[in-house]
Design a protein around this motif. Sequence first.
Motif, PDB file in Angstrom:
ATOM      1  N   ASN A   1     -13.612  74.018  16.768  1.00 21.83           N
ATOM      2  CA  ASN A   1     -13.255  74.912  15.678  1.00 21.83           C
ATOM      3  C   ASN A   1     -11.774  75.278  15.648  1.00 21.83           C
ATOM      4  O   ASN A   1     -11.392  76.275  15.051  1.00 21.83           O
ATOM      5  N   THR A   2     -10.931  74.462  16.319  1.00 26.08           N
ATOM      6  CA  THR A   2      -9.489  74.688  16.256  1.00 26.08           C
ATOM      7  C   THR A   2      -8.804  73.343  16.021  1.00 26.08           C
ATOM      8  O   THR A   2      -9.308  72.312  16.443  1.00 26.08           O
ATOM      9  N   PRO A   3      -7.647  73.353  15.335  1.00 22.71           N
ATOM     10  CA  PRO A   3      -6.972  72.085  15.049  1.00 22.71           C
ATOM     11  C   PRO A   3      -6.243  71.541  16.272  1.00 22.71           C
ATOM     12  O   PRO A   3      -5.765  72.309  17.111  1.00 22.71           O
TER      13      PRO A   3
ATOM     14  N   LEU B   1      -3.377  70.252  16.316  1.00 20.43           N
ATOM     15  CA  LEU B   1      -1.960  70.614  16.311  1.00 20.43           C
ATOM     16  C   LEU B   1      -1.718  71.905  17.093  1.00 20.43           C
ATOM     17  O   LEU B   1      -0.801  71.982  17.911  1.00 20.43           O
ATOM     18  N   ILE B   2      -2.568  72.901  16.875  1.00 19.72           N
ATOM     19  CA  ILE B   2      -2.347  74.169  17.569  1.00 19.72           C
ATOM     20  C   ILE B   2      -2.745  74.040  19.046  1.00 19.72           C
ATOM     21  O   ILE B   2      -2.156  74.660  19.925  1.00 19.72           O
TER      22      ILE B   2
ATOM     23  N   PHE C   1       0.372  72.567  20.548  1.00 25.34           N
ATOM     24  CA  PHE C   1       1.432  73.568  20.665  1.00 25.34           C
ATOM     25  C   PHE C   1       1.151  74.514  21.819  1.00 25.34           C
ATOM     26  O   PHE C   1       2.048  74.881  22.576  1.00 25.34           O
ATOM     27  N   PHE C   2      -0.112  74.909  21.939  1.00 29.68           N
ATOM     28  CA  PHE C   2      -0.468  75.841  23.003  1.00 29.68           C
ATOM     29  C   PHE C   2      -0.240  75.193  24.371  1.00 29.68           C
ATOM     30  O   PHE C   2       0.327  75.797  25.273  1.00 29.68           O
TER      31      PHE C   2
ATOM     32  N   SER D   1      -1.800  60.687  15.352  1.00 28.26           N
ATOM     33  CA  SER D   1      -0.636  60.822  14.468  1.00 28.26           C
ATOM     34  C   SER D   1      -0.024  62.219  14.584  1.00 28.26           C
ATOM     35  O   SER D   1       1.152  62.407  14.296  1.00 28.26           O
TER      36      SER D   1
ATOM     37  N   THR E   1       3.535  57.386  13.892  1.00 29.04           N
ATOM     38  CA  THR E   1       3.967  58.324  12.855  1.00 29.04           C
ATOM     39  C   THR E   1       5.350  58.877  13.158  1.00 29.04           C
ATOM     40  O   THR E   1       6.206  58.958  12.281  1.00 29.04           O
TER      41      THR E   1
ATOM     42  N   VAL F   1      -1.721  63.033   8.204  1.00 25.11           N
ATOM     43  CA  VAL F   1      -0.276  63.260   8.321  1.00 25.11           C
ATOM     44  C   VAL F   1       0.466  62.255   7.456  1.00 25.11           C
ATOM     45  O   VAL F   1       1.370  62.605   6.678  1.00 25.11           O
TER      46      VAL F   1
ATOM     47  N   LYS G   1      -9.134  73.097   9.321  1.00 22.19           N
ATOM     48  CA  LYS G   1      -8.368  72.726  10.513  1.00 22.19           C
ATOM     49  C   LYS G   1      -7.172  71.853  10.145  1.00 22.19           C
ATOM     50  O   LYS G   1      -6.102  71.973  10.748  1.00 22.19           O
TER      51      LYS G   1
ATOM     52  N   SER H   1      -3.492  72.867   9.279  1.00 23.98           N
ATOM     53  CA  SER H   1      -2.462  73.070  10.301  1.00 23.98           C
ATOM     54  C   SER H   1      -1.291  72.105  10.093  1.00 23.98           C
ATOM     55  O   SER H   1      -0.190  72.357  10.567  1.00 23.98           O
ATOM     56  N   LEU H   2      -1.526  71.012   9.365  1.00 23.76           N
ATOM     57  CA  LEU H   2      -0.460  70.032   9.141  1.00 23.76           C
ATOM     58  C   LEU H   2       0.558  70.502   8.102  1.00 23.76           C
ATOM     59  O   LEU H   2       1.597  69.860   7.929  1.00 23.76           O
TER      60      LEU H   2
ATOM     61  N   LEU I   1       2.605  72.720   8.186  1.00 25.78           N
ATOM     62  CA  LEU I   1       3.866  72.914   8.893  1.00 25.78           C
ATOM     63  C   LEU I   1       4.793  71.711   8.742  1.00 25.78           C
ATOM     64  O   LEU I   1       6.001  71.852   8.601  1.00 25.78           O
ATOM     65  N   MET I   2       4.183  70.518   8.774  1.00 28.54           N
ATOM     66  CA  MET I   2       4.997  69.316   8.843  1.00 28.54           C
ATOM     67  C   MET I   2       5.751  69.038   7.555  1.00 28.54           C
ATOM     68  O   MET I   2       6.743  68.323   7.562  1.00 28.54           O
TER      69      MET I   2
ATOM     70  N   ILE J   1       1.294  78.689  11.145  1.00 28.16           N
ATOM     71  CA  ILE J   1       1.930  78.109  12.329  1.00 28.16           C
ATOM     72  C   ILE J   1       3.455  78.147  12.186  1.00 28.16           C
ATOM     73  O   ILE J   1       4.184  78.475  13.133  1.00 28.16           O
TER      74      ILE J   1
ATOM     75  N   GLN K   1       6.083  79.957  14.581  1.00 27.31           N
ATOM     76  CA  GLN K   1       7.267  79.325  15.187  1.00 27.31           C
ATOM     77  C   GLN K   1       8.510  80.184  14.991  1.00 27.31           C
ATOM     78  O   GLN K   1       9.295  80.378  15.916  1.00 27.31           O
TER      79      GLN K   1
ATOM     80  N   TYR L   1       0.945  81.199  19.838  1.00 26.83           N
ATOM     81  CA  TYR L   1       0.078  80.039  19.618  1.00 26.83           C
ATOM     82  C   TYR L   1      -1.354  80.339  20.043  1.00 26.83           C
ATOM     83  O   TYR L   1      -2.315  79.870  19.426  1.00 26.83           O
TER      84      TYR L   1
ATOM     85  N   ILE M   1      -2.844  82.226  17.157  1.00 29.76           N
ATOM     86  CA  ILE M   1      -3.168  81.355  16.018  1.00 29.76           C
ATOM     87  C   ILE M   1      -4.393  80.499  16.333  1.00 29.76           C
ATOM     88  O   ILE M   1      -5.262  80.282  15.493  1.00 29.76           O
ATOM     89  N   PHE M   2      -4.462  80.037  17.595  1.00 29.09           N
ATOM     90  CA  PHE M   2      -5.641  79.286  18.062  1.00 29.09           C
ATOM     91  C   PHE M   2      -6.905  80.090  17.754  1.00 29.09           C
ATOM     92  O   PHE M   2      -7.870  79.587  17.160  1.00 29.09           O
ATOM     93  N   PHE M   3      -6.895  81.377  18.109  1.00 27.57           N
ATOM     94  CA  PHE M   3      -8.097  82.184  17.883  1.00 27.57           C
ATOM     95  C   PHE M   3      -8.317  82.509  16.410  1.00 27.57           C
ATOM     96  O   PHE M   3      -9.457  82.630  15.961  1.00 27.57           O
TER      97      PHE M   3
ATOM     98  N   TYR N   1      -7.720  80.469  13.911  1.00 25.86           N
ATOM     99  CA  TYR N   1      -8.435  79.300  13.395  1.00 25.86           C
ATOM    100  C   TYR N   1      -9.892  79.329  13.843  1.00 25.86           C
ATOM    101  O   TYR N   1     -10.812  79.053  13.080  1.00 25.86           O
ATOM    102  N   PHE N   2     -10.085  79.682  15.116  1.00 30.62           N
ATOM    103  CA  PHE N   2     -11.453  79.710  15.644  1.00 30.62           C
ATOM    104  C   PHE N   2     -12.314  80.705  14.870  1.00 30.62           C
ATOM    105  O   PHE N   2     -13.439  80.398  14.475  1.00 30.62           O
TER     106      PHE N   2
ATOM    107  N   CYS O   1     -13.208  79.227  11.466  1.00 32.96           N
ATOM    108  CA  CYS O   1     -14.056  78.024  11.444  1.00 32.96           C
ATOM    109  C   CYS O   1     -15.425  78.220  12.088  1.00 32.96           C
ATOM    110  O   CYS O   1     -16.414  77.604  11.672  1.00 32.96           O
TER     111      CYS O   1
END
Lengths: 219, 245, 223
Positions: free
Chosen positions: A62-64, A66-67, A70-71, A159, A170, C71, C162, C165-166, C168-169, C176, C180, C198, C201-203, C205-206, C209
């Motif tokens: 349930n988390t991406p 990407l994060i 980062f973590f 990616s 990528t 991506v 989820k 989260s991209l 950001l890119m 996110i 930063q 971070y 943010i992890f939590f 998202y959790f 979801c």
Amino acid sequence: MSWSVIVQSLPMFQKGFILTLQMSALGILGAIILGLVCSLSQYFKVPVLKRIVGIYIELSRNTPLLIQLFFIYYGLPGLGLKFSAYVCGIIGLVFLGGSYMAEGFTGGFDGIAKSQIESGLALGLSTAQLTRYVIFPQGFALSVPALAANIIFLIKETSIFTVIAIPELTNTALDLIGMYYKTNEYLLVLIIGYAIILIPLSILLTWLERRIRYGAFGH
Amino acid sequence: MADELLRVENLNKAYGDQPVLHDINFEVNTGEVLVLLGPSGSGKSTLIRCLNGLEPYQSGDIYFKGDHVTPSSKNWQKLRQKIGMVFQSYDLFPNLKIMDNITLGPIKVQKQAKNVAEKEALALLDSVDLADYAQKYPRELSGGQKQRIAIVRALALHPEFMLFDEVTASLDPEMVRGVLEIMLDLAKQKMTMIVVTHEMNFAHQIANQVLFLEEGRILESTPGAQFFTDPKTDRAKEFLQSMDF
Amino acid sequence: MAHSGINIIFEGANFARLMGGLWVTIRVALISIAIGGVLGILLGVLRTFHNRLLRFVLRLYLEFFRIIPTVALLFLFYYILPKDMHLNLPAEEVAVIVFTLWMAAEASDIVRGALESVPQHQIESGLAIGLSRNQLYRFVLVPQSIKLMMPALINLVTRIIKTTSLLLMISVLDVINVGQQIIEANQQQYPQGAFWIYGAIFFLYFIICYPFSLLAKRLQRNK
């Protein structure tokens, strides 16, 4: 579209391509092993471990990625845990993939007919023997389609490694775009790069699915 | 008096608060064939599954050769090699060849030498006319052939008695006879058996003793010869009529 | 020490800024899920029709979005829309387009799968009582397949969330990206800020979801 731009970039893309393959292979292998251990601990209801695995699976699913990356890459050094970007990428992919693989295996184990297990018990097989000769071969065959889908999914997830500056496919493309502004050319090579990995692989996995299924169940 | 092989005392079982077996008492002597009859849902299959520990029971005692059976999974695992069981859905392992299906128990559970186990498996296969199928997979066999193999697989462990749970119920009619003949042969060789079946003619031929169950209770326990001509209870009479016997 | 670092989350306007970023994330996800969901159902129904060209084109569309990592899709649209189509959109709208098309592609496959798994005899008995094709879909196929497709659709929703989260890119100011900035701005005072931000943010998202996952699992079990 300039062909000479593409040709000149190929050696760099080749390096990125190989790195994508290497990291995918390592991450997927780790994810399969972690997933199998998690799934078995839930299937056999191992006390405590089963709980921990349950929490891990929910956090991971349930988390991406990407994060998660980062973590691991930026956050964990705060606890004194510092890894190279390469190692972080593998850890992230195993952390993410382990839960997907676990659910895939669990789906397979749950799909075994109850009567198969009973007839194994009726022969006096021990739990270990039952696992070795009945549960594992049949459960594995049943979980192959889910595992195959996860493999494709995880390769695509690599990616995201670009965010911690791992020079995979990528990242290579984005770097080149940043330097030379030839977006069309580099994006084309990038997409073809993934297609070269994923199209043959998905054909191979479909073929494998059928063979394994036939080997175990005959249809 | 023949030796008692199995005795069941005051067995009770419920699913949640739904009772399925009430105060079951009976015994089986060595060499005897006990047939469980009764309408569907009467608890016959549940009872037979309690006898090798596939179903847990809430209270009551089972004695095997006079020894009390402690209902732990470890204990049941040891006992199960002395108790052969054949199921309605045959359940050969589809991932193993016929030979490996049969020798899995003897080699892995009883630690017999591979060549000894295989030699005996071949002899058993020959006795049911299926020796040619040793190296095939279950998928290549018909339902009747699979069920004959399932019986052989149970016999290969040299069980002291056999449980048969509606073994012909999912077979095509023309396959049924071959399976029943094997069971009649076993009875002749004085194998102790507990049989759940809906084949009344066969039950009549094979039963030394009949237990008639309804709603989880034993309504009567009658010698086979008498049950089919002159049952003790009206419910059994109605049951026999409904089965066109 | 790291344990006092948690204050970084509540320092100044940091928490409000994070929530602001989270709202951008959620907004992109919601719009994409809504439009992409409707589009996906339509395309899924179309994919059960017997027109070969239509099936081929829609299949190609699905495979394109399946094979290319998200991506790469994001950058493809981010660079190509303004350059080759002269369509200058803010990054957030580019992201909505990509996620919508991706949602529609994946949803169409789920819908097609569910529709096709309604047993043939149900279709035949519908036709036997004289239902038209529209009526067949409306009264037989869609109601029966909704139960089948719900768990997969809900899982797809969590995948879209989820994948935001991209954002950001392509420089969208999502949760996110805001995180930063906070970490960098507070580098001096909170050297371990990355761990807490971070982690938070992890939590986040959790927390978003997890309820969807639970719901999907429950529906799966009751199927």
